[in-house]
Design an enzyme around this catalytic site. Structure first.
Site, PDB file in Angstrom:
ATOM      1  N   ALA A  96       0.927  -1.276   0.107  1.00 48.09           N
ATOM      2  CA  ALA A  96      -0.042  -0.285   0.066  1.00 48.09           C
ATOM      3  C   ALA A  96       0.894   1.357  -0.207  1.00 48.09           C
ATOM      4  O   ALA A  96       2.110   0.913  -0.094  1.00 48.09           O
ATOM      5  CB  ALA A  96      -1.011   0.415   1.000  1.00 48.09           C
ATOM      6  N   ASN A  97       0.595   2.485  -0.480  1.00 48.30           N
ATOM      7  CA  ASN A  97       1.039   3.668   0.371  1.00 48.30           C
ATOM      8  C   ASN A  97       0.889   4.336   1.284  1.00 48.30           C
ATOM      9  O   ASN A  97      -0.508   4.011   1.755  1.00 48.30           O
ATOM     10  CB  ASN A  97       0.465   4.437  -0.951  1.00 48.30           C
ATOM     11  CG  ASN A  97       1.513   4.497  -2.324  1.00 48.30           C
ATOM     12  OD1 ASN A  97       1.765   3.520  -2.585  1.00 48.30           O
ATOM     13  ND2 ASN A  97       1.219   5.103  -3.386  1.00 48.30           N
ATOM     14  N   ARG A  98       1.266   5.456   1.829  1.00 44.79           N
ATOM     15  CA  ARG A  98       0.742   5.962   2.993  1.00 44.79           C
ATOM     16  C   ARG A  98      -0.672   7.171   2.326  1.00 44.79           C
ATOM     17  O   ARG A  98      -0.389   7.702   1.930  1.00 44.79           O
ATOM     18  CB  ARG A  98       1.950   6.785   3.283  1.00 44.79           C
ATOM     19  CG  ARG A  98       2.683   5.921   4.122  1.00 44.79           C
ATOM     20  CD  ARG A  98       3.816   7.107   4.796  1.00 44.79           C
ATOM     21  NE  ARG A  98       4.771   5.919   5.374  1.00 44.79           N
ATOM     22  CZ  ARG A  98       4.608   5.636   6.032  1.00 44.79           C
ATOM     23  NH1 ARG A  98       3.875   5.459   7.199  1.00 44.79           N
ATOM     24  NH2 ARG A  98       6.391   4.880   6.983  1.00 44.79           N
TER      25      ARG A  98
END
Ligand code: CTP
Ligand code: CA
Length: 222
Positions: free
Chosen positions: A33-35
């Site tokens: 995932a991305n932040r």
């Protein structure tokens, strides 16, 4: 509410907003995932709705509450986000705030991957995700106004200008999200609006204020 006497310059207009991260499965219990907190995207959806737009918010996994007055579609992966956005067309406005994972695991495992004692982890083979903004920016059913975001840690303006051209956006909201700025996960944002007209510097504002100014700016186009 009954006391809301805000003018509704976007009454009758349909808007799509993406927000939050995407989760790309590795196996049933793990993901890439991305932040992203979703705070800025959710605030923009709420601001557009307050100006009278009929808003569909396509949100990746976030822990913040759904904004008032918008239709929320929850998704996990970039592929699902693209599908939800495409299904929400036609629209007059699209704002792509989501931090979409650029890559997914080429062949996610249907079963939990087990550690093999003594053997290192197997390398993950990644493949590129669809670019949702770019797809919609060049779509035959392209909304009249397409807005992207560019969260950068260096070369903010030149990167945003390159994205403006490549993705077919009308403007790009660019910000420097280097850890020292506290923007990631925080409640404030300092953005610049990059368009074919040039670069507009906005002051340090709350994410809610950025959302209201952006919605007002979008309403000017109609
Ligand atoms: N975006 C998207 N789909 C993707 C990647 C990005 O819709 N698969 C959108 C984001 O929501 C944002 C804009 O494109 O509005 C810019 O995202 P960014 O990650 O900065 O751009 P990339 O083209 O992925 O370039 P890079 O990550 O290499 O800087
Ligand atoms: Ca990216």
């Amino acid at each position: 509410t009954l006391l809301d006497d805000t003018p509704k310059p976007l009454a009758g207009k349909r808007a799509i907003v993406t927000s939050g991260p995407t989760h790309e499965p590795i196996d049933p219990v793990r993901y890439i995932a991305n932040r992203s907190s979703g705070k800025q995207g959710h605030a923009i959806a709420a601001s557009l709705a307050r100006l009278g737009a009929e808003v569909t918010l396509v949100s990746g996994p976030v822990t913040i509450p759904d904004p008032a007055g918008v239709t929320v579609i929850r998704v996990e992966s970039a592929a699902d986000m693209l599908e939800a956005v495409t299904s929400a067309l036609p629209a007059d406005i699209a704002v792509f705030v989501a931090a979409v994972a650029d890559w997914r695991v080429a062949a996610a495992s249907g079963e939990k991957i087990k550690k093999q004692p003594g053997e290192g982890p197997a390398p993950l083979e990644l493949t590129e995700n669809p670019d949702i903004l770019k797809t919609i920016g060049h779509h035959e059913n392209r909304p009249k106004l397409v807005v992207g975001f560019a969260a950068e840690t260096s070369d903010v303006i030149s990167s945003a200008q390159a994205k403006l051209a490549r993705k077919g956006a009308d403007f790009i909201v660019a910000n420097d999200v280097s850890p020292a700025t506290g923007i990631m996960g925080g409640d404030r944002n300092r953005v610049r609006i990059v368009s074919s007209d040039g670069v507009e510097d906005w002051p340090d504002l709350s994410k809610a204020e950025v959302a209201d100014r952006l919605a007002a700016r979008i309403a000017e186009a109609f």
